[in-house]
Design a protein around this motif. Structure first.
Motif, short mmCIF file in Angstrom:
data_model
loop_
_atom_site.label_atom_id
_atom_site.label_comp_id
_atom_site.label_asym_id
_atom_site.label_seq_id
_atom_site.Cartn_x
_atom_site.Cartn_y
_atom_site.Cartn_z
N ASP A 173 0.81 -1.22 0.00
CA ASP A 173 0.00 0.00 0.00
C ASP A 173 0.84 1.27 0.00
N TYR A 174 2.02 1.22 0.64
CA TYR A 174 2.88 2.42 0.66
C TYR A 174 3.38 2.74 -0.75
N ALA A 175 3.83 1.72 -1.45
CA ALA A 175 4.33 1.93 -2.82
C ALA A 175 3.22 2.42 -3.74
N ILE A 176 2.03 1.86 -3.58
CA ILE A 176 0.90 2.28 -4.41
C ILE A 176 0.53 3.73 -4.13
N MET A 177 0.48 4.11 -2.86
CA MET A 177 0.19 5.51 -2.50
C MET A 177 1.27 6.45 -3.03
N SER A 178 2.52 6.04 -2.90
CA SER A 178 3.63 6.89 -3.36
C SER A 178 3.59 7.06 -4.87
N ARG A 179 3.24 6.00 -5.57
CA ARG A 179 3.10 6.10 -7.03
C ARG A 179 1.96 7.04 -7.39
N ALA A 180 0.90 7.00 -6.60
CA ALA A 180 -0.24 7.89 -6.85
C ALA A 180 0.19 9.34 -6.77
N LEU A 181 1.00 9.68 -5.78
CA LEU A 181 1.44 11.07 -5.62
C LEU A 181 2.35 11.51 -6.77
N ILE A 182 3.10 10.57 -7.30
CA ILE A 182 3.92 10.90 -8.47
C ILE A 182 3.02 11.10 -9.70
N TYR A 183 2.01 10.25 -9.84
CA TYR A 183 1.03 10.45 -10.92
C TYR A 183 0.42 11.86 -10.84
N GLN A 184 0.14 12.28 -9.60
CA GLN A 184 -0.45 13.60 -9.41
C GLN A 184 0.51 14.69 -9.90
N ARG A 185 1.80 14.53 -9.61
CA ARG A 185 2.80 15.50 -10.07
C ARG A 185 3.01 15.41 -11.58
N PHE A 186 2.71 14.25 -12.15
CA PHE A 186 2.78 14.08 -13.60
C PHE A 186 1.49 14.56 -14.29
N ASN A 187 0.57 15.13 -13.49
CA ASN A 187 -0.73 15.60 -14.00
C ASN A 187 -1.57 14.46 -14.59
N GLN A 188 -1.45 13.30 -13.97
CA GLN A 188 -2.28 12.15 -14.40
C GLN A 188 -3.25 11.84 -13.25
N GLN A 189 -4.25 12.71 -13.13
CA GLN A 189 -5.14 12.69 -11.98
C GLN A 189 -5.95 11.40 -11.87
N GLU A 190 -6.39 10.89 -13.00
CA GLU A 190 -7.21 9.68 -12.96
C GLU A 190 -6.42 8.50 -12.39
N LYS A 191 -5.17 8.36 -12.84
CA LYS A 191 -4.32 7.28 -12.32
C LYS A 191 -3.97 7.52 -10.86
N CYS A 192 -3.79 8.78 -10.52
CA CYS A 192 -3.51 9.13 -9.13
C CYS A 192 -4.64 8.67 -8.22
N CYS A 193 -5.86 9.01 -8.59
CA CYS A 193 -7.02 8.67 -7.75
C CYS A 193 -7.25 7.16 -7.70
N ALA A 194 -6.98 6.49 -8.82
CA ALA A 194 -7.14 5.02 -8.84
C ALA A 194 -6.17 4.35 -7.87
N ASP A 195 -4.94 4.85 -7.85
CA ASP A 195 -3.96 4.28 -6.92
C ASP A 195 -4.29 4.61 -5.47
N LEU A 196 -4.75 5.82 -5.24
CA LEU A 196 -5.12 6.19 -3.87
C LEU A 196 -6.27 5.33 -3.38
N GLU A 197 -7.19 5.03 -4.27
CA GLU A 197 -8.32 4.19 -3.91
C GLU A 197 -7.85 2.77 -3.55
N LYS A 198 -6.89 2.26 -4.33
CA LYS A 198 -6.34 0.93 -4.05
C LYS A 198 -5.63 0.91 -2.70
N ALA A 199 -4.79 1.91 -2.48
CA ALA A 199 -4.04 1.96 -1.23
C ALA A 199 -4.97 2.11 -0.02
N ALA A 200 -6.00 2.93 -0.19
CA ALA A 200 -6.96 3.13 0.90
C ALA A 200 -7.70 1.83 1.20
N ALA A 201 -8.05 1.10 0.15
CA ALA A 201 -8.75 -0.17 0.32
C ALA A 201 -7.88 -1.21 1.03
#
Length: 219
Positions: A173-201
């Motif tokens: 979950d840590y790696a998935i959340m961290s990847r999400a934050l990088i997606y956010q910095r890459f302006n890939q919001q949809e992938k960011c939110c998908a990863d955050l949802e996975k990590a939260a789950a």
């Protein structure tokens, strides 16, 4: 003819046994005078008495005790120096342990973590790289290296390490959340939110907070 036997007088017998006993006690006392410091250090560590552990580990190293390897004694003393806030001394001991056992991943990891704490990122990366040369799939080291890449604005390299962690351990979950934050910095919001949802789950509470604040979603 009467058989003659060579026997010592009683006084000589007593003296002989006394002499042997003294020699035995001398050997035992000399042999054990500097031994047991590693065992005492372990007891001190179990009691969180790190200063006392440091004293015994130093004596064990000086006495060249053979209860464990010298490399491990330096490694363990380095950890005690960390516990007591003497980070430079910890690094010195980790360097000694590395010289004696360069194939020990734990030593490279510990040294890297101290360098990271001191914001000496190049030195931290050097140690993490050495550890990964020994085991390229070590998840803990990959995450630590990725965190340094993130801290030094090298998102592409951090992303690659987090990707590798997830390929080895898909529910990290840590790696998935961290990847999400990088997606956010890459302006890939949809992938960011998908990863955050996975990590939260997967139970990551920080990811759940980000999911709400960044994506407007609840866990």
């Amino acid at each position: 003819m009467m058989e003659q036997r060579c026997t010592l007088p009683t006084e000589m017998k007593n003296f002989s046994w006394l002499f042997v006993s003294i020699i035995f006690l001398f050997i035992v006392s000399c042999g054990t005078k500097e031994s047991g410091h590693y065992a005492k250090a372990v007891v001190a560590i179990d009691s969180s008495n790190y200063e006392n552990a440091l004293q015994h580990l130093t004596k064990a190293i000086d006495a060249k005790e053979t209860d464990t390897t010298t490399a491990y004694l330096f490694f363990l003393r380095g950890q005690m120096y960390e516990k007591t806030g003497s980070l430079d001394l910890a690094l010195n001991d980790y360097a000694e342990a590395e010289k004696l056992n360069p194939a020990d991943i734990a030593v490279h990891l510990k040294a890297g973590n101290v360098f990271n704490l001191l914001s000496r990122y190049d030195d931290a990366l050097s140690n993490y790289n050495s550890a990964l040369e020994i085991d390229a799939k070590n998840i803990e080291v990959l995450i630590k290296r990725a965190d340094v890449f993130t801290a030094t604005d090298r998102d592409s390299l951090a992303f690659a390490d987090f990707e590798k962690v997830i390929s080895i351990e898909p529910e990290n979950d840590y790696a998935i959340m961290s990847r999400a934050l990088i997606y956010q910095r890459f302006n890939q919001q949809e992938k960011c939110c998908a990863d955050l949802e996975k990590a939260a789950a997967l139970g990551n509470e920080t990811a759940a907070e980000f999911l709400h604040s960044m994506c407007g979603k609840q866990k």
